[in-house]
Scaffold this motif. Sequence first.
Motif: not given
Length: 234
Positions: A159-170, A173-177, A187-196
């Motif tokens: 989802t993060l990769e696709y959002a970036r590829s479409r130039n969407l502003r991110i 992420i909110i981790f729910n439940m 793991e998500i923190g290690r593998l992506s640079s997107s803000p949590v």
Amino acid sequence: MEKGIFVTGIDTGVGKTVIAGAIAAAIKAHGLDVGVMKPVATGAREIDGKLVSEDVVYLKKIIDSTDDDDLVNPIRLKPASAPTIAASKTGVLIDMENVWKAYKELADKHDFVVVEGIGGLMAPVDNTILVADMALKMDLALVIVSKYYLGAINHTLLTLEYARSRNLRIKGIIFNMLRNGEDFVAEIGRLSSSPVLGTIPFDENVCVEKCLYGDIVELFRKEINISKIMRKET
Ligand SMILES: Nc1ncnc2c1ncn2[C@@H]1O[C@H](COP(=O)(O)OP(=O)(O)OP(=O)(O)O)[C@@H](O)[C@H]1O
Ligand SMILES: [Mg+2]
């Protein structure tokens, strides 16, 4: 300030409605006039001859919205499938012009509009438009709702990769439940640079289907800095 936010998810059923509702309530508590929107809903139920989406009932009630359903949810379909499939099953033509008009009206009327997508970013809304295109057309940044389950690392990173590829502003992420999902979040923190933006625990008193809010707004306001969601980054 942003004009609104587009809440998407890594999958269906991850808590987009719950998080969108909490964002709207937190922004209202901040003193702003907020509107909600679910442009396209499937799996709507027929009540007194009208199709009604559970998500829309939940989103409107959490902020006591008096906006007309036709504005909040211009497209509602009965089959619980992707919009294009639900439309072809019922012979309905999805007219995106109604969505753009309704969004503009809500954006003109309110300080801030919280929009819930449908499915994930690549869910097809009509024959040419995916959910990602809706967010782009509305010029809204994304809040991506993620949830811990087997396969969720893959779904979140895709989802993060696709959002970036479409130039969407991110926006983040909110981790729910979240229940025992610390390794997943790491793991998500290690593998992506997107803000949590933060994590929201499982609250057994929350139920979209029964329109029950439990402590979700308090939990959300304690965990998530709403100013980050409202602020426009340059
Ligand atoms: N933090 C939470 N604690 C407890 N239950 C939750 C929480 N968040 C969501 N739920 C429940 O999980 C289910 C799915 O949540 P929700 O309807 O918000 O997902 P969604 O991504 O909007 O789904 P859809 O794709 O159908 O729109 C609902 O029954 C909801 O009540
Ligand atoms: Mg929903």
